[in-house]
Design an enzyme around this catalytic site. Sequence first.
Site, short mmCIF file in Angstrom:
data_model
loop_
_atom_site.label_atom_id
_atom_site.label_comp_id
_atom_site.label_asym_id
_atom_site.label_seq_id
_atom_site.Cartn_x
_atom_site.Cartn_y
_atom_site.Cartn_z
N THR A 7 -34.83 44.70 -60.60
CA THR A 7 -33.79 45.00 -59.66
C THR A 7 -33.50 44.06 -58.50
O THR A 7 -32.81 43.10 -58.70
CB THR A 7 -34.03 46.41 -59.13
OG1 THR A 7 -34.92 47.07 -59.99
CG2 THR A 7 -32.79 47.18 -59.11
N GLY A 165 -31.45 50.44 -51.91
CA GLY A 165 -32.04 51.53 -52.68
C GLY A 165 -31.28 52.84 -52.55
O GLY A 165 -31.29 53.67 -53.46
N CYS A 168 -27.83 51.58 -54.92
CA CYS A 168 -27.95 51.06 -56.29
C CYS A 168 -28.91 51.90 -57.12
O CYS A 168 -30.06 52.11 -56.72
CB CYS A 168 -28.44 49.61 -56.23
SG CYS A 168 -28.69 48.88 -57.85
#
EC number: 3.4.25.2
Length: 180
Positions: A7, A165, A168
Amino acid sequence: MGNFHATTIFAVHHNGECAMAGDGQVTMGNAVVMKHTARKVRKLFQGKVLAGFAGSVADAFTLFEMFEGKLEEYNGNLQRAAVEMAKQWRGDKMLRQLEAMLIVMDKTTMLLVSGTGEVIEPDDGILAIGSGGHYALAAGRALKQHASEHLTAKQIAKASLEIAGDICVYTNHNIIVEEL
């Protein structure tokens, strides 16, 4: 087995400090979180360099090893090691298949390195990559611009990842922050 998304990475130089943060989520396809605590930010070259990856996890380990080898070969010269790695990455048929991007930094320099041969140094001392990279970049720029006197580089890095966070789906709140 599907594509794994590894990520978000965020890096900042701020008021003479530097920090890099990464989340811990690895997602398979668009539906399943496979791991919550992956470590995507590392110290290299006797703790003098930070490196973080976004992309395929197995590919990233290959790139970490290759970059650390280049750092050793060029005696810790971050820019030279990054350029030589990018040339090798782009020029090798097998390496070109690797799906990852790296941010590498020391106390004075920060670079984005990709398999297309890109080695980019940001103008503002901030970089972010990965699926939550745009969110983290926007948050980091705002924090650096408007709260620069009150926040450390570590605090900016952590807060930027927390905001990413929240937005996404491929970024979680298991954040690791490394500093130099």
